[in-house]
Design a protein around this motif. Sequence first.
Motif: not given
Lengths: 224, 791
Positions: A38, A113, A151-152, A162-163, A180-185, A189, B693-694, B696-698
């Motif tokens: 990423k 995706n 995916h989500y 936040r966990r 490691a570098y992934t945001g979250g929902l 939601d 949503g997804r 969103a920056t980490f």
Amino acid sequence: MSGYEFDFDGQRLQARASGALYWPARRWLVVADLHLGKSERMARRGGALLPPYEVQATLDRLQSEIAATDPACVISLGDGFDDDLALTALPDALCAQLHDMARGRVWHWITGNHDPVPLRVGRLPGSGLAELRDGLLFRHEAGQGPDVSGHYHPCIRLAGQRRRAFLIGRDHLILPAFGAYTGGLIADDPALTRLIPTGLAVACGDRAIPLPLPVSGAVRGRRA
Amino acid sequence: MTLPTAFQDWFARQGWQPHPHQIALLKAQGDSLLIAPTGGGKTLAGFLPSLVDLRDPPGGLHTLYVSPLKALTADIARNLARPVADLGLDLRIEDRTGDTRPGQRARQRVDPPDILLTTPESLALMLSYEQAPRIFGSLRRVVLDELHALAESKRGDQLMLCLARLRSLAPGVQVTGLSATVEDPGALARFMGGADIIHADPGPDPDIAMLATTQSAPWAGGGGHYAIPEVLDQIRQARTTIVFINTRAQAELFFQALWAANDENLPIGLHHGSLSREARQKVETAMAAGQLRAVVATGSLDLGIDWGAVDLVIQIGAPKNVKRLVQRIGRANHRYNAPSCARIVPANRFEVIECVAALQAVRERDLDGDPRGPGPLDVLCQHILLTACAGPFDADDLFRELREAGPYRDLTRADFDACLDFAATGGYALRAYDRWQRLMQRDGLWRLRDPRAARDLRMNIGTIVEAEMLKVRMRGRGGAPLGEVEESFAATLQPGDTFLIGGQTVRYEGLRELVVEVTKQPTKQPRIAVFSGLKLATSTQLSHRVQALIGDPSQHALLPGETRDWLSLQARVSALPRDGVLLSESFPHQGRWHLALYGFAGRNALQTLGLLMTRVMEQAGLGPLGFLSTDYALLIWSMDPVRDPAALLNRDALREGLGDWLAGNAVMKRSFRTIATIAGLIQRNLPGQRKTGRQATFSSDILYDTLRRYDPDHLLLRITASEARRGLVDFDRIEDMLRHSPHHDHRMLDRVSPLAAPLLLEVGRVPIAGQGRERLAEEEAAALMAEAGLT
């Protein structure tokens, strides 16, 4: 590292504190959304130059999960790579580390995706698949359930933090992102409550902590 | 330069006499720094030389005015219009801020006005355009307003870097700094890169005292509501009053309480940084028009438009800082040569002591302030990237130019090279981005690899990194915007929860497309909104004065009776902090053990101590959950009690912790986020751009942890560590405290002591992510599982 055991679609499974799913009966280890490469993709596009260690960091964590569970089969549940170029750009040393980790095991890369065509695994160990149906249905994005998906990048808030979290419903089991570098929902939601109106969340961290879904006000509102 | 006849006549027609400092500034040959109290005609003094020059406009941009506030630029434009018209000058004066329309901006780039009024961020943006040399080449004068305020933050460092650029683009440009009273004018002049200091007549001593109240200050709390009748009385007697309160939440509550008692319906407004811009502008306009009798405000009104009609300032709560108090008092200045009138209302009995100490300091004109550190490197990284946006540059030339900026006069080549390397390649030990560098060198000049990156870099301009805010709006079509709350606060809200904003209690209904929707809830007791806002830290000098006052019973006669009673109660149930003894107390409160330690070492040193002590507590299995520090005391709460604080204060153990463990703490992560944003590693979230949503920056925490693990010598970690030494204060002050108080006096109490009570109400809690929190998270989750019948 502790895990939380639960039943889904007739199978006994373990949500591990790391964010990996373990299926003891088969000795399968499942991880979602590794998003390897990423930081390089962002750099290529002229964006910020993020610390280029996320592939190493993600693989190190995966390696310690493999060491802990000694799985017969490892499944990457889609978006294993951030894009096709990320695969070719994978440094040789890290590629070798992957081969080490895969030695003596079956390894499946399920399509996501970000890596839409079944992965041309090429220099990687294992094989690429659109989805896998074997006892359970494994795919990247939840569809007609029951299925196990990613995916989500689901998260919850617990005790003010936040966990990353597993979401477990009747029809769907959604894994948190392992990369490691992934945001979250956040789990409340609509995109997620539509799939899993009620059920369980298992928060990742030092320990796997289960709590009911929807997460009630007591957790989110209370100050620690 | 002397004052031309036309100007002398103009002054005479106004019935004015030019102030000596206005004339002195006119005569100045080089750069100047004018120190003048509010109302001293400071701004006119700054512009006078330009106006005299511009009787015959040479064409192109002549004067650049930079202010910390957008509102100020608009106000100055209005104020200048009158003398310009009266004197028949043929000038274009325009402002250029974030609010300026794109069309106007584009035109200003092609055809700049004679006088341009702007902010540091807008100036940095303009300097990042390729046309910058053409726009600023004709520049003759720069006026830096409210320089004392700018110098307190990184905005000032950025401005000084831009100023160095301007000096290169327009050699010989003459710079004038305008400042309120400061403790060290010489330091501020050096900050500007050197200037002659001009002192205006400071005016008569202020009329300042504690507000006499029938009810005495409460044991604890920060609201000051007990003084409402007297405050209303004062407002009634004055023409216009500004009521300053330290936090936004307190301002909301005080405003509500004031109106509840305002039987005469005196027009009273509210002004703070969480209110929507529309709401703030409405109050400012009404204030300027003389329609308001009082405004309840936070630091949001510390700077800004001079309202000549303000004749009384009331400070609710501890002033925290003598210099700021003096500057606030200066806002009550309806006549320059009349004394400013101010009243102070301590919010609780602890603050009574601080108020008494502060009044002493004001009378002795003993201002406080901490010396400024060298220019921060994150700001430098941003500046280098923006320089590249304007066009290719030579590294040696840029280095020379940067050292012309006051804060960077001692910049080493090694640090500069590290910043350049960061800007170009990310500066990682693993040279992963050689193909994807942001800046690359061609023909000896550095430039953007991909010119399209300039857009993103310009979006990231500035050094103010705010907590993520969500807008609050009334539910329904076209619902009125009320203001903003922090995202973390919004996340704790449940439908039905109530909070105060804009002086009204509202009910949380839900979150819709990142807007907090609320409905009116006129009766229900509100839950207080935890706006963060800026928290003032009590200065070192004032903390020392407070310590001296408490520790010396012979001085207690200076304190009101109830404060004396309170201190003697403390002496009875526990002990008074005294010279040579470090007092601490352990007590249970709301199911958690608390440790209060009275260090009087200042908020920052005590914060550092909190970080280090909780680490040792974690190792000892006491399960620390969090801590907070004030200027006087440290409060730590934990699962198990501390019985022997001396063991936690072992100097060697603390010193060891400073190196490794401090780096992993949440406070460090918070400051890393700011630094990484300023330096351009992470893009700030701009309003309207944030995706749900997804996508969103980490969190920046992940980057921080990754860097610490894989690249511990990285430049940004180095900046974070050095800033923490300054921001969290170096270890020396803790060692100082331990040296000066070699004896420990620890009390095990069965409840909160009188001295500790106010601590429990302080904001700014720092959570500790350790075993204690894990235990808590598990307990919470288990309770929920049980409740849901899922165990």
